[in-house]
Design an enzyme around this catalytic site. Structure first.
Site, mmCIF file in Angstrom:
data_model
loop_
_atom_site.group_PDB
_atom_site.id
_atom_site.type_symbol
_atom_site.label_atom_id
_atom_site.label_comp_id
_atom_site.label_asym_id
_atom_site.label_seq_id
_atom_site.Cartn_x
_atom_site.Cartn_y
_atom_site.Cartn_z
ATOM 1 N N LYS A 1 71.391 -52.094 50.187
ATOM 2 C CA LYS A 1 71.781 -53.499 50.072
ATOM 3 C C LYS A 1 72.041 -54.156 51.428
ATOM 4 O O LYS A 1 72.210 -55.369 51.502
ATOM 5 C CB LYS A 1 73.038 -53.626 49.203
ATOM 6 C CG LYS A 1 72.802 -53.228 47.745
ATOM 7 C CD LYS A 1 74.054 -53.412 46.905
ATOM 8 C CE LYS A 1 73.796 -53.056 45.437
ATOM 9 N NZ LYS A 1 74.993 -53.227 44.588
ATOM 10 N N ASP B 1 62.341 -39.856 49.041
ATOM 11 C CA ASP B 1 61.600 -39.019 48.106
ATOM 12 C C ASP B 1 62.545 -38.171 47.263
ATOM 13 O O ASP B 1 63.458 -37.532 47.799
ATOM 14 C CB ASP B 1 60.636 -38.109 48.877
ATOM 15 C CG ASP B 1 59.675 -37.391 47.962
ATOM 16 O OD1 ASP B 1 59.276 -37.973 46.935
ATOM 17 O OD2 ASP B 1 59.321 -36.238 48.268
ATOM 18 N N ASP B 2 62.290 -38.155 45.945
ATOM 19 C CA ASP B 2 63.119 -37.373 45.014
ATOM 20 C C ASP B 2 64.606 -37.642 45.261
ATOM 21 O O ASP B 2 65.358 -36.771 45.706
ATOM 22 C CB ASP B 2 62.837 -35.869 45.156
ATOM 23 C CG ASP B 2 61.591 -35.463 44.396
ATOM 24 O OD1 ASP B 2 61.118 -36.259 43.565
ATOM 25 O OD2 ASP B 2 61.082 -34.354 44.632
ATOM 26 N N LYS C 1 49.421 -33.930 39.021
ATOM 27 C CA LYS C 1 49.623 -32.725 39.824
ATOM 28 C C LYS C 1 49.218 -31.471 39.053
ATOM 29 O O LYS C 1 48.592 -30.560 39.603
ATOM 30 C CB LYS C 1 51.092 -32.632 40.255
ATOM 31 C CG LYS C 1 51.369 -31.569 41.305
ATOM 32 C CD LYS C 1 52.806 -31.678 41.811
ATOM 33 C CE LYS C 1 53.079 -30.682 42.921
ATOM 34 N NZ LYS C 1 54.466 -30.801 43.433
ATOM 35 N N LYS D 1 54.075 -39.841 42.184
ATOM 36 C CA LYS D 1 54.946 -40.855 42.790
ATOM 37 C C LYS D 1 54.984 -40.716 44.312
ATOM 38 O O LYS D 1 54.822 -41.697 45.043
ATOM 39 C CB LYS D 1 56.358 -40.722 42.204
ATOM 40 C CG LYS D 1 56.414 -40.817 40.689
ATOM 41 C CD LYS D 1 57.827 -40.638 40.175
ATOM 42 C CE LYS D 1 58.394 -39.243 40.462
ATOM 43 N NZ LYS D 1 57.663 -38.170 39.781
ATOM 44 N N THR D 2 55.219 -39.493 44.785
ATOM 45 C CA THR D 2 55.321 -39.272 46.227
ATOM 46 C C THR D 2 53.996 -39.563 46.914
ATOM 47 O O THR D 2 53.954 -40.182 47.987
ATOM 48 C CB THR D 2 55.764 -37.829 46.510
ATOM 49 O OG1 THR D 2 57.026 -37.589 45.871
ATOM 50 C CG2 THR D 2 55.912 -37.589 48.002
#
Length: 653
Positions: free
Chosen positions: A538, A510-511, A610, A456-457
């Site tokens: 938002k 991130d995370d 990973k 994801k990162t």
């Protein structure tokens, strides 16, 4: 004001020149080693001389000075009204107790008359003066020379205030200490007063407000005597946020900041407001300023000076290299247009730093490290394109895309991990393109969720790099280790505020669960940070600014329970690798023989990307693997049985 000081017996000495040009800028007087004992302060390494009953100088010994002589520079001789060869009365000066200067007001001028348009950072100059003249005694009316950034300056001491001392008609003097506040004044001929916000502050109760009033004194006098015919007075506050913080925001117990704002507002549009003053404030923290200061009739015209675009960067580089080009120091291969394209997000000061760094690289080639006394052949110095490229690598912009941080998030690069990963990458890039061209979507948010290690990162960082947006920043928990909740919130808010200054921005959260300090047992998390993120996700950016926020998480269930998932426009799931996906990665790595690729891919089914890299690198350390570095060179050949052993270790633990 001499204070309670002890004087040695007065002697007559013959005036001579300072023994070396560089010593003229020290403000020291020089004598023979044997005469120095006459000026030494008992129990100290310091030595002082009262010269001609007018000013006190620090004294140092020099072998070239004969006994009975004292060496003074031209400014010192002029102030003492003596010439070389004249006699002057000199006596030892012993500083009294509590002699440190609290406030030193200096009027600055150039040594060479006619020098114009030279910008001086008063804060840095004050630091240099404190450093160079530490423990020297300054007397009102005294003139001192200083070399700063290649220019010669003379400053005249207009005020020398010792803390706790009542001003009297006697001569004021005191010793410079690390805590001395230094305020600079422009000469009367300039017509402008230039003030640095931090220098207005004073440790004396009521003194700071007086400093503010004094800034407007000349303008008030002109308006009283000349009315509408009064000349325009320009007052410039540099770093105005240092003195005009929002009232009530500073809890120092004195209320001095609140008083400054009140005093300034009174002068701007109070009962006796002035019509002959142009007030200019400069700051990079507008958010800290008191709102009342920004209302109509006050600092109502607000101009944002953003980072230079490519044509602007080219002009700045041309300005800083113009003299180099005129003097043939610029090599023919230097392409300023290319440098302007490479220096996205560089400020003017950072571009100046690039040029200076490039010059340093060129000079280093001329230095003989075996003989540092060998003169440099100036005619052969050429600043090349390679020097500039090295300088760009060395001088990094403080604002904008942090490519180093992004590259660290994808150490293994981006590989073809199968159709699902490729689909998500393309969809996220489309979101970036939507942000770039859309007029109705100034804020787009995307959440990448999936198991730990699923890439994801790395994908978010790749989108940040491939988008070529001018501002890309990653917010991660590792950059906030040791910070309090409020400090973390402030840091997150600052990244968003900086993003609003750029036309196109990407922010990577991130995370997110780690940012929220999530603990599975409980569950426990930071509600303050959670609420901050909910607001920021938002809040629409200012008009003309477009932002893409990409979040990553391995705990999508938790984020959903606290309402954060609903704040994202779209959510994509990054899965673990299936057998066919693993096969594609292994084929790109080319680490197995053709006979072993299918077996290895089958064993790696349902494995995060990973962990795939981890087990492959472990196996590459085996007897026949060739090392992890060989993997990315396409030279590694992994033994399949050793690979199975490493895989068992990964699965087991």
């Amino acid at each position: 004001m001499a204070g309670r000081s002890g004087f040695g017996s007065t002697a007559t000495m013959i005036v001579t020149n300072t023994p070396a040009k560089d010593l003229a800028y020290t403000n020291f007087a020089y004598c023979s080693p044997s005469d120095l004992r006459s000026f030494s302060v008992s129990g100290s390494k310091l030595a002082f001389a009262l010269v001609g009953d007018s000013f006190v100088l620090s004294v140092s010994a020099h072998e070239s000075i004969p006994n009975g002589h004292i060496a003074l520079n031209a400014i010192q001789r002029r102030h003492a009204k003596v010439s070389t060869g004249d006699s002057v009365s000199v006596s030892r000066f012993i500083p009294p107790d509590d002699f440190n200067l609290a406030l030193l007001t200096l009027e600055l001028e150039f040594v060479k008359k006619g020098t114009k348009d030279e910008q001086v950072d008063a804060v840095l100059l004050a630091q240099q003066i404190r450093k160079r003249f530490i423990n020297q005694v300054m007397t009102t009316g005294q003139r001192v020379t200083i070399e700063y950034h290649g220019n010669g300056y003379i400053f005249t001491v207009n005020q020398a205030g010792v803390e706790g001392q009542v001003k009297s008609n006697s001569m004021e003097r005191g010793m410079i200490s690390p805590d001395t506040y230094i305020v600079f004044q422009a000469s009367n001929s300039s017509g402008i007063k230039i003030v640095n916000g931090p220098e207005v502050l004073s440790k004396f109760v009521g003194e700071t407000e007086k400093n503010v009033r004094d800034l407007f004194a000349d303008a008030e006098q002109d308006q009283r005597t000349q009315g509408d015919q009064s000349d325009l007075h320009v007052i410039i506050f540099d770093e105005i946020d240092a003195i005009c913080k929002s009232r009530g925001s500073t809890r120092d117990g004195t209320g001095v900041h609140d008083s400054i704002v009140n005093q300034l507002l009174t002068k701007i549009d109070g009962v006796e407001s002035l019509n002959n003053v142009l007030l200019i404030g400069m700051t990079n923290r507008k958010d800290l300023l008191d709102e009342a200061l920004l209302r109509p009739g006050r600092l109502e015209v607000q101009v944002e000076i953003s980072l230079p675009d490519e044509p602007g960067r080219l002009q700045i580089l041309q300005i800083h290299t113009n003299k180099m080009k005129e003097n043939s120091f610029l090599a023919p291969d230097v392409n300023l247009q290319e440098l302007a394209a490479r220096t996205k997000n560089y400020s003017g000061a950072e571009l100046e730093g690039v040029v200076k760094s490039a010059v340093s690289y060129a000079l280093n080639r001329q230095l003989n490290m075996d003989d540092l006394t060998k003169p440099v052949d100036e005619e052969s110095i050429k600043v090349t394109m390679e020097d500039f490229l090295n300088a760009v690598s060395e001088v990094r912009p403080a604002f904008g895309a942090s490519t180093t941080d992004l590259d660290r998030c994808r150490l293994n690069g981006m590989m073809d991990c199968g159709a699902r990963h490729d689909h998500i990458y393309k969809r996220t890039m489309l979101l970036a393109e939507q942000v770039r061209v859309s007029k109705g979507s100034p804020l787009v948010t995307c959440l990448l969720e999936g198991p730990s290690g699923s890439g994801k990162t790395a994908m978010a960082a790749t989108v940040g790099i491939d988008s070529d947006f001018p501002y890309v920043k990653i917010i991660s928990a590792e950059s906030m280790i040791g910070l309090s909740e409020s400090s973390k919130c402030a840091q997150i808010v600052k990244v968003f505020e900086d993003a609003y200054k750029s036309p196109l921005s990407i922010i990577i959260l991130d995370d997110i669960e780690r940012l929220l300090e999530y603990v599975a047992i409980g569950p426990r998390f930071s509600n303050i940070i959670s609420q901050t993120l909910l607001v920021l996700l938002k809040r629409l950016p200012p008009k003309g600014k477009n932002v893409l926020v990409i979040g990553t998480t391995s705990e999508v269930g938790f984020l959903d329970s606290v309402g954060i998932c609903d704040s994202f426009s779209i959510t994509y799931h990054l899965p673990k690798l299936k057998t066919e996906d693993a096969r594609k990665v292994l084929q790109q790595l080319n680490v197995f023989s053709k006979d072993d690729v299918d077996a290895a891919a089958e064993a790696l089914n349902d494995m995060p990307i990973k962990k795939l890299f981890m087990v492959v690198e472990m196996a590459a350390q085996g007897e026949h693997g060739g090392g992890a570095e060989a993997i990315y060179e396409g030279k590694a050949r992994i033994n399949i049985s050793h690979f199975y052993d490493c895989l068992q270790d990964i699965v087991r633990y």
